[in-house]
Design a protein around this motif. Structure first.
Motif, PDB file in Angstrom:
ATOM      1  N   LEU A 274      83.322 -93.923 -33.053  1.00 53.39           N
ATOM      2  CA  LEU A 274      84.073 -95.099 -32.600  1.00 53.39           C
ATOM      3  C   LEU A 274      83.762 -95.442 -31.149  1.00 53.39           C
ATOM      4  O   LEU A 274      84.276 -96.436 -30.626  1.00 53.39           O
ATOM      5  CB  LEU A 274      85.581 -94.837 -32.762  1.00 53.39           C
ATOM      6  CG  LEU A 274      86.049 -94.578 -34.195  1.00 53.39           C
ATOM      7  CD1 LEU A 274      87.502 -94.130 -34.203  1.00 53.39           C
ATOM      8  CD2 LEU A 274      85.874 -95.833 -35.047  1.00 53.39           C
ATOM      9  N   ASN A 275      82.931 -94.619 -30.514  1.00 54.23           N
ATOM     10  CA  ASN A 275      82.560 -94.813 -29.112  1.00 54.23           C
ATOM     11  C   ASN A 275      83.790 -94.968 -28.214  1.00 54.23           C
ATOM     12  O   ASN A 275      83.844 -95.828 -27.326  1.00 54.23           O
ATOM     13  CB  ASN A 275      81.638 -96.026 -28.946  1.00 54.23           C
ATOM     14  CG  ASN A 275      80.927 -96.008 -27.594  1.00 54.23           C
ATOM     15  OD1 ASN A 275      80.789 -94.955 -26.969  1.00 54.23           O
ATOM     16  ND2 ASN A 275      80.513 -97.175 -27.140  1.00 54.23           N
ATOM     17  N   ILE A 276      84.789 -94.123 -28.463  1.00 53.55           N
ATOM     18  CA  ILE A 276      85.960 -94.087 -27.579  1.00 53.55           C
ATOM     19  C   ILE A 276      85.627 -93.162 -26.423  1.00 53.55           C
ATOM     20  O   ILE A 276      85.363 -91.975 -26.629  1.00 53.55           O
ATOM     21  CB  ILE A 276      87.198 -93.568 -28.333  1.00 53.55           C
ATOM     22  CG1 ILE A 276      87.549 -94.503 -29.493  1.00 53.55           C
ATOM     23  CG2 ILE A 276      88.381 -93.405 -27.389  1.00 53.55           C
ATOM     24  CD1 ILE A 276      88.630 -93.967 -30.418  1.00 53.55           C
ATOM     25  N   PRO A 277      85.574 -93.670 -25.203  1.00 52.59           N
ATOM     26  CA  PRO A 277      85.194 -92.812 -24.075  1.00 52.59           C
ATOM     27  C   PRO A 277      86.225 -91.720 -23.806  1.00 52.59           C
ATOM     28  O   PRO A 277      87.427 -91.936 -23.952  1.00 52.59           O
ATOM     29  CB  PRO A 277      85.086 -93.789 -22.900  1.00 52.59           C
ATOM     30  CG  PRO A 277      85.922 -94.957 -23.291  1.00 52.59           C
ATOM     31  CD  PRO A 277      85.854 -95.048 -24.785  1.00 52.59           C
ATOM     32  N   ILE A 278      85.732 -90.561 -23.420  1.00 53.87           N
ATOM     33  CA  ILE A 278      86.592 -89.440 -23.010  1.00 53.87           C
ATOM     34  C   ILE A 278      86.482 -89.303 -21.498  1.00 53.87           C
ATOM     35  O   ILE A 278      85.383 -89.255 -20.948  1.00 53.87           O
ATOM     36  CB  ILE A 278      86.151 -88.119 -23.676  1.00 53.87           C
ATOM     37  CG1 ILE A 278      86.157 -88.247 -25.204  1.00 53.87           C
ATOM     38  CG2 ILE A 278      87.055 -86.971 -23.236  1.00 53.87           C
ATOM     39  CD1 ILE A 278      85.570 -87.035 -25.908  1.00 53.87           C
ATOM     40  N   HIS A 279      87.617 -89.240 -20.839  1.00 50.63           N
ATOM     41  CA  HIS A 279      87.627 -89.062 -19.380  1.00 50.63           C
ATOM     42  C   HIS A 279      88.257 -87.709 -19.066  1.00 50.63           C
ATOM     43  O   HIS A 279      89.379 -87.433 -19.496  1.00 50.63           O
ATOM     44  CB  HIS A 279      88.424 -90.172 -18.695  1.00 50.63           C
ATOM     45  CG  HIS A 279      87.788 -91.527 -18.826  1.00 50.63           C
ATOM     46  ND1 HIS A 279      87.026 -92.101 -17.848  1.00 50.63           N
ATOM     47  CD2 HIS A 279      87.802 -92.412 -19.854  1.00 50.63           C
ATOM     48  CE1 HIS A 279      86.599 -93.280 -18.255  1.00 50.63           C
ATOM     49  NE2 HIS A 279      87.055 -93.493 -19.474  1.00 50.63           N
TER      50      HIS A 279
END
Length: 814
Positions: A274-279
């Motif tokens: 889903l290309n949800i960025p992780i920070h």
């Protein structure tokens, strides 16, 4: 909606929980959010410890329970100091359930994986309850939702697999109806399809957050921890490590699989598609940028993004001639490991098919060996293969980076860097993607390896030298002062950081792995531990620092006996002590051989000519193909000082005293005046020229009287100088009559050497040699008539220290 996860350290105290609540309050003003929390730091380990005590019928489980109760009660009372009676009662009820479970384990004497999951689930349930009630008491719109009601798994206890279809439906359905701004969810815990409590594996709170983020397709997932992102290496082991600004999902997974504890490896999988960025963010420093993990990892100056490691590795090898060309060995091997539920973390196989090497957790080593030996019992009995070979106390280090494949020579740089620091590689693995290059090394070398590789790939502008100095008398003190003075220059112009990590005199020694404070080193040394030559060596070995250099600034005959031990540890040796190089030829050759074998420089420029580049020049001549035919030299700055100041208006005794006072002679001036010191120096030059020679092979024409030479103490020696003044005046008078100067000369010619006092006529290069100067004339095939001449100060603390300093720099450039 955003999802934030806070780790055990972030919720490990009331102070830290207040910081978490501040972050949540700020975020909740902008959007709804889910906050996933871990157990209070250290509680999961305490729960397991209590369970193990209970299983073992050890009543210490009660003490562990009491400690767990005290920790949570104290945090709650600090967070909600008043009007907390109802909350405390509910907390007490939850803790009582935990106590009942422990009592049950004690009674039945069993702690199954199923019961273990139920036991450790209390950590997250308790922390999430305390945090939620604290927020509600402060008027924040927060509600706790038990993750066990949302996340569904199979019954693989302690590390359950998520049933995503049902889990995603549960999460979406719940949050479509939920109205609260902040939802607190306990991480790590879940329930099976049959309603039994399960867990997602140690570190699974990250995974919980990722599951929720993917199910709801949120804008971002934030992992809050106690460091400002994923680092180029473990900052606890590599002080120069720094946060990585951006990583791809694949790079993050590789680093987390290989020991980067900031992120639990399965976390990436749910959000990747889903290309949800992780920070990755730091609870203690929320303003820090941290690390962003996404498909767009950005550009980096280095193709290597990070260096990681796994400790406690066992390396097992299946080998034998009977494996070659026979299919099925690999299948049987890994099926055996799978049946024993042993995870393989490293595999390599030679193309000859003669052996398969694999790495597993050290705790599984004995079980794995027994199981594999049983599986291949028939082949072993027929000598087709060998019994499994197991090595323990190993670690895996790995270079990670998406772009390593497009850069040639990364693996070559890695292995050559490790080799130069004498770090032995037991096995290597590198996939075709070249995103991960792994090597198995001894666990004791991990810190050294990480620092060495970090310096090579991330600190190409600087190199760190770690210096151990024994002997801080006149010369040693000057050396320390020069290192302190030149610190900025070295860093700016030579890209070198030089740290003195160990100091010793004859009484005490002091160490600091991070570098001694050279402004007050004398006070530190005065309060140090009792000095020991072997203890100093042991500490240098235990530190196991990259680019280590041992500096001997003594005349102690016991210290050179330890040079081989230093060299074998890949610790360079720099010495102004002449004893080793002038000892038996076989010992001299052994030191040279060890230096080459262990890639540890052995440098002794100050053995001849103090700070003059005599040996270096000689070595350069030899290396370029020249051959030395003859050497003529005045090699004693002390003797030159003596004879330049002695005449018919002075007394020989007084001049020698002055030379000793000014530091031009050894503490025992007999060493200088007997010619032994000069003999040692010409011996060293002869050996460096390629001649096999020992000290007894050198002709020594002594100018001292028998009375002088037979004196049994320094004081007695000075008395004999007074008694024999007439002898020395006679030597001077003869030289004066012949219009000559007295010089103590060393000569080497076609394999023979001698030293002695000579009358040097006017016009000779030695005639006008002043003060404490030395001079060396090299005659060679290239310099047959006009010699190469090196001339300058050959004694004194400052110039000797500068010679040592130059050797340290030279050793650091290996």
């Amino acid at each position: 909606m955003n999802v934030l996860k806070f780790g055990g350290t972030s919720v490990g105290s009331a102070e830290n929980i207040n910081k978490v609540i501040s972050v949540l309050d700020k975020y909740a003003k902008e959007d709804r959010l889910i906050c996933v929390v871990s157990a209070v730091g250290g509680i999961t380990d305490r729960l397991l410890k209590a369970g193990n005590f209970a299983q073992a019928k050890n009543e210490n489980y009660i003490s562990e329970f009491d400690a767990i109760k005290q920790i949570h009660s104290s945090i709650l009372l600090e967070l909600i100091p008043s009007k907390n009676e109802v909350i405390l009662k509910q907390l007490e009820a939850k803790l009582q359930l935990l106590r009942s479970l422990l009592d049950g384990i004690f009674l039945i004497n069993e702690l199954s994986p199923k019961t273990s999951d139920k036991l450790v689930s209390f950590g997250e349930l308790l922390s999430s309850y305390i945090i939620t009630e604290t927020m509600k008491s402060r008027g924040m719109e927060a509600l706790r939702k038990n993750s066990q009601e949302l996340i569904v798994t199979n019954s693989n206890f302690t590390k359950a697999d998520v049933v995503y279809e049902q889990t995603n439906t549960n999460i979406k359905t719940y949050f479509e109806q939920a109205t609260q701004r902040i939802t607190i969810m306990p991480g790590f815990i879940s329930k099976s399809l049959t309603g039994e409590i399960t867990t997602l594996g140690r570190g699974g709170s990250d995974f919980t957050a990722a599951i929720a983020a993917a199910a709801l397709k949120v804008n971002r997932l934030e992992i809050w921890t106690d460091v400002s992102g994923m680092f180029t290496a473990n900052p606890k082991l590599v002080k120069q490590a720094y946060p990585i600004e951006s990583l791809s999902y694949q790079e993050a997974m590789e680093l987390s699989h290989f020991g980067a504890k900031v992120l639990y490896p399965p976390t990436v999988q749910p959000v990747l598609k889903l290309n949800i960025p992780i920070h990755i963010k730091n609870t203690q420093h929320p303003e820090a940028a941290g690390t962003t993990i996404s498909n767009d990892a950005g550009k980096s100056t280095s193709p290597v993004k990070g260096i990681s490691n796994i400790n406690n590795v066992a390396l097992l090898t299946l080998q034998g001639n009977g494996m070659v060309g026979i299919p099925g060995f690999s299948k049987r091997l890994f099926e055996t490991l799978a049946q024993e539920r042993i995870n393989v973390i490293f595999i390599t196989q030679a193309s000859s098919e003669h052996s398969i090497c694999f790495g597993i957790d050290d705790k599984d080593g004995v079980l794995a060996k027994a199981a594999i030996d049983f599986t291949f019992e028939n082949e072993i009995s027929l000598n087709k293969i060998d019994p499994i070979i197991m090595e323990s106390q190993l670690s895996i280090i790995a270079l990670v980076g998406d772009r390593m494949k497009s850069h040639q020579g990364i693996s070559g740089k890695m292995f050559s860097t490790l080799g130069k620091n004498n770090i032995n590689i037991r096995a290597i693995a590198q996939g075709a993607s070249e995103r991960n290059i792994s090597a198995v090394i001894a666990e004791k070398d991990v810190k050294k390896a990480l620092n060495t590789l970090h310096e090579r790939f991330f600190e190409t502008e600087t190199k760190q030298l770690n210096v151990f100095i024994t002997g801080v008398g006149n010369v040693g003190q000057k050396l320390v002062a020069q290192i302190a003075q030149q610190k900025s220059y070295l860093k700016e112009h030579l890209k070198t950081r030089m740290k003195v990590v160990g100091l010793s005199n004859s009484r005490t020694m002091v160490f600091d792995e991070t570098g001694l404070d050279l402004k007050n080193w004398k006070d530190q040394l005065a309060n140090g531990e009792t000095a020991s030559l072997e203890g100093f060596l042991d500490r240098a070995k235990d530190f196991n620092l990259r680019n280590s250099i041992f500096v001997d600034v003594t005349a102690n005959d016991a210290i050179p006996k330890l040079y081989p031990a230093y060299l074998k540890q890949n610790i360079a040796v720099v010495a102004c002590n002449k004893i080793a190089c002038s000892s038996d030829f076989e010992n001299y050759r052994e030191l040279k051989d060890l230096s080459r074998k262990y890639n540890a420089p052995y440098l002794f420029e100050t053995n001849v000519g103090a700070g003059l580049p005599v040996i270096d020049t000689l070595n350069n001549l030899i290396a370029s193909g020249d051959r030395i035919t003859s050497i003529q030299a005045v090699l004693s700055g002390s003797l030159n000082f003596v004879f330049n100041h002695f005449d018919d208006s002075t007394k020989f005794h007084d001049v020698v005293k002055q030379a000793q006072k000014e530091g031009y002679t050894e503490p025992d001036p007999r060493i200088d005046l007997s010619g032994v010191d000069v003999a040692r120096k010409i011996l060293i030059l002869a050996r460096e020229s390629g001649t096999k020679m020992n000290l007894e092979d050198i002709e020594n024409d002594a100018f001292l009287t028998k009375n002088n030479l037979e004196s049994d103490s320094v004081d007695a020696f000075y008395e004999t100088l007074i008694e024999d003044e007439a002898h020395f005046q006679k030597l001077y008078a003869s030289a004066k009559a012949n219009d000559s100067q007295l010089k103590y000369v060393a000569e080497f010619n076609e394999g023979k050497a001698k030293v002695g006092l000579k009358e040097i006529p006017r016009g000779h290069p030695f005639y006008n040699l002043e003060g404490k100067d030395n001079i060396v004339m090299f005659y060679s095939l290239r310099y047959p008539e006009q010699p190469m001449i090196i001339k300058g100060a050959g004694a004194g603390a400052d110039v000797t220290a500068s010679g040592l300093f130059a050797d340290i720099i030279r050793a650091g450039n290996r």
